[in-house]
Design an enzyme around this catalytic site. Structure first.
Site, PDB file in Angstrom:
ATOM      1  N   LYS A  30       0.688  -1.105  -0.031  1.00 37.91           N
ATOM      2  CA  LYS A  30       0.137  -0.062  -0.201  1.00 37.91           C
ATOM      3  C   LYS A  30       0.810   1.353  -0.004  1.00 37.91           C
ATOM      4  CE  LYS A  30      -2.427   1.596   3.715  1.00 37.91           C
ATOM      5  NZ  LYS A  30      -2.381   3.139   3.717  1.00 37.91           N
ATOM      6  N   ASP A  56      -3.401   4.517  -1.727  1.00 39.50           N
ATOM      7  CA  ASP A  56      -4.348   4.736  -0.668  1.00 39.50           C
ATOM      8  C   ASP A  56      -4.424   6.421  -0.655  1.00 39.50           C
ATOM      9  OD1 ASP A  56      -6.264   4.530   1.388  1.00 39.50           O
ATOM     10  OD2 ASP A  56      -4.781   4.300   2.925  1.00 39.50           O
ATOM     11  N   LYS A  83      -7.201   8.208  -0.737  1.00 31.39           N
ATOM     12  CA  LYS A  83      -8.661   8.529  -0.061  1.00 31.39           C
ATOM     13  C   LYS A  83      -9.179   9.831  -0.833  1.00 31.39           C
ATOM     14  CE  LYS A  83      -7.486   6.304   4.387  1.00 31.39           C
ATOM     15  NZ  LYS A  83      -6.166   6.143   4.346  1.00 31.39           N
ATOM     16  N   ASP A 131     -13.386  14.786  -2.898  1.00 35.90           N
ATOM     17  CA  ASP A 131     -13.503  16.205  -3.578  1.00 35.90           C
ATOM     18  C   ASP A 131     -14.773  16.265  -4.500  1.00 35.90           C
ATOM     19  OD1 ASP A 131     -12.527  18.713  -4.874  1.00 35.90           O
ATOM     20  OD2 ASP A 131     -10.363  18.204  -4.710  1.00 35.90           O
ATOM     21  N   THR A 179     -10.305   3.972  11.037  1.00 36.11           N
ATOM     22  CA  THR A 179     -10.227   2.984  12.250  1.00 36.11           C
ATOM     23  C   THR A 179      -9.869   3.785  13.342  1.00 36.11           C
ATOM     24  OG1 THR A 179      -8.218   2.291  11.203  1.00 36.11           O
ATOM     25  CG2 THR A 179     -10.277   0.769  11.185  1.00 36.11           C
ATOM     26  N   ARG A 188       2.949  -0.520  10.720  1.00 37.83           N
ATOM     27  CA  ARG A 188       4.068  -0.450  11.668  1.00 37.83           C
ATOM     28  C   ARG A 188       4.503  -1.676  12.137  1.00 37.83           C
ATOM     29  NH1 ARG A 188       0.764   4.492  14.557  1.00 37.83           N
ATOM     30  NH2 ARG A 188      -1.039   3.488  13.299  1.00 37.83           N
TER      31      ARG A 188
HETATM   32  O1  C5P Z   1       0.582   1.026  11.007  1.00 36.14           O
HETATM   33  P1  C5P Z   1      -0.631   0.522  10.818  1.00 36.14           P
HETATM   34  O2  C5P Z   1      -0.854  -0.995  10.716  1.00 36.14           O
HETATM   35  O3  C5P Z   1      -1.831   1.276  11.703  1.00 36.14           O
HETATM   36  O4  C5P Z   1      -1.276   1.199   9.294  1.00 36.14           O
HETATM   37  C1  C5P Z   1      -2.583   1.035   8.973  1.00 36.14           C
HETATM   38  C2  C5P Z   1      -2.545   1.598   7.565  1.00 36.14           C
HETATM   39  O5  C5P Z   1      -3.864   1.696   7.087  1.00 36.14           O
HETATM   40  C3  C5P Z   1      -2.127   3.244   7.394  1.00 36.14           C
HETATM   41  O6  C5P Z   1      -1.629   3.355   6.135  1.00 36.14           O
HETATM   42  C4  C5P Z   1      -3.600   3.898   7.446  1.00 36.14           C
HETATM   43  O7  C5P Z   1      -3.337   5.085   6.708  1.00 36.14           O
HETATM   44  C5  C5P Z   1      -4.473   2.998   6.767  1.00 36.14           C
HETATM   45  N1  C5P Z   1      -5.832   3.344   7.031  1.00 36.14           N
HETATM   46  C6  C5P Z   1      -6.311   2.976   8.117  1.00 36.14           C
HETATM   47  N2  C5P Z   1      -7.784   3.280   8.272  1.00 36.14           N
HETATM   48  C7  C5P Z   1      -8.379   3.255   7.322  1.00 36.14           C
HETATM   49  C8  C5P Z   1      -8.037   3.112   5.988  1.00 36.14           C
HETATM   50  C9  C5P Z   1      -6.438   3.148   5.886  1.00 36.14           C
HETATM   51  O8  C5P Z   1      -5.653   2.922   9.245  1.00 36.14           O
HETATM   52  N3  C5P Z   1      -9.763   3.308   7.470  1.00 36.14           N
END
Ligand code: C5P
Length: 231
Positions: free
Chosen positions: A32, A59, A61, A64, A118, A210
């Site tokens: 991603k 991603d 998002k 607009d 989330t 992460r």
């Molecule tokens: O590091 P972590 O596992 O929390 O990363 C989650 C990834 O998913 C990040 O890139 C974040 O921007 C993305 N994301 C999210 N919640 C969403 C959509 C995408 O955390 N609803």
């Protein structure tokens, strides 16, 4: 149901991103690219990942006016990404425009509707956005709106998955971030589940950032995740 791992390349440079990909390929196919990395490295990075045989989830998002979203979706389809995101909170006209933007491409990317981030909880919804519904009702409403408009895939928390799975068409694709290995720090994610739980609840893809790139042994971490979602 098969669940695939998408590794979020939330790192600041192309070199760091490529280092991760080289460590994890061919075990991980999906990556991603989010707004930080894309703003810095742009289409060249997407092309580099595609040249390495990776699948790319862009991603950004989109949110607009419909005309702008239609235009950017055309660009994304031309770039050859495999999946990309737009906010369902942009409403019906915006979502329709997005799908029109990719409609003429034979190898269409999958447009994924982001429901509620989330990192948000009910306080965010009620107090900041003045949306008085529960998270569950808001997410269901946004998924229903998307399905009516022709969307086939959505991003949601693994917590919403089992109730969504109970009524959506079987071919609906769910991608879930907010996934953590047991006992790991949650950071800014307020609603998390383990890879196994997300798999059991019906996720087609889990996104983990992460936990993987921040791990001292990313490959071992990926092996642990894969054994969780493949069992
Ligand atoms: O590091 P972590 O596992 O929390 O990363 C989650 C990834 O998913 C990040 O890139 C974040 O921007 C993305 N994301 C999210 N919640 C969403 C959509 C995408 O955390 N609803």
């Amino acid at each position: 149901m098969k669940t695939e791992l998408i590794v979020a390349l939330d790192v600041p440079s192309r070199q760091e991103a490529i280092n991760i990909v080289e460590k994890l390929s061919p075990l991980v196919v999906w990556y991603k690219v989010g707004s930080i990395l894309f703003t810095r490295e742009g289409e060249a990075l997407v092309k580099a990942l595609k040249d390495k045989g990776c699948k790319v989830f862009l991603d950004l998002k989109f949110f607009d006016i419909p005309n702008t979203v239609k235009g950017v979706c055309e660009v994304v389809a031309k770039m050859g990404v495999d999946m990309f995101t737009l906010h369902m909170l942009g409403g019906r006209e915006m979502v329709k425009a997005a799908l029109e933007g990719i409609s003429s491409f034979p190898q269409k990317p999958l447009a994924l509707g982001v429901t509620i981030l989330t990192s948000m909880n009910e306080t965010t919804l009620h107090e900041d956005l003045r949306i008085q519904e529960s998270i569950e009702n808001t997410v269901s409403h946004l998924v229903k709106l998307g399905l009516e408009t022709g969307m086939q895939g959505f991003v949601c928390s693994p917590h919403e998955l089992s109730s969504l799975r109970s009524w959506v068409p079987e071919n609906t694709i769910f991608v879930t971030p907010g996934v953590r290995l047991p006992g790991e720090a949650t950071g800014d994610q307020k609603r998390v589940m383990t890879p196994k739980e997300a798999h059991q609840n019906g996720a087609n893809y889990i996104v983990m950032g992460r936990s993987v790139y921040g791990s001292s042994h990313p490959l071992q971490t990926v092996e642990r995740i894969l054994s969780d979602i493949e069992s």
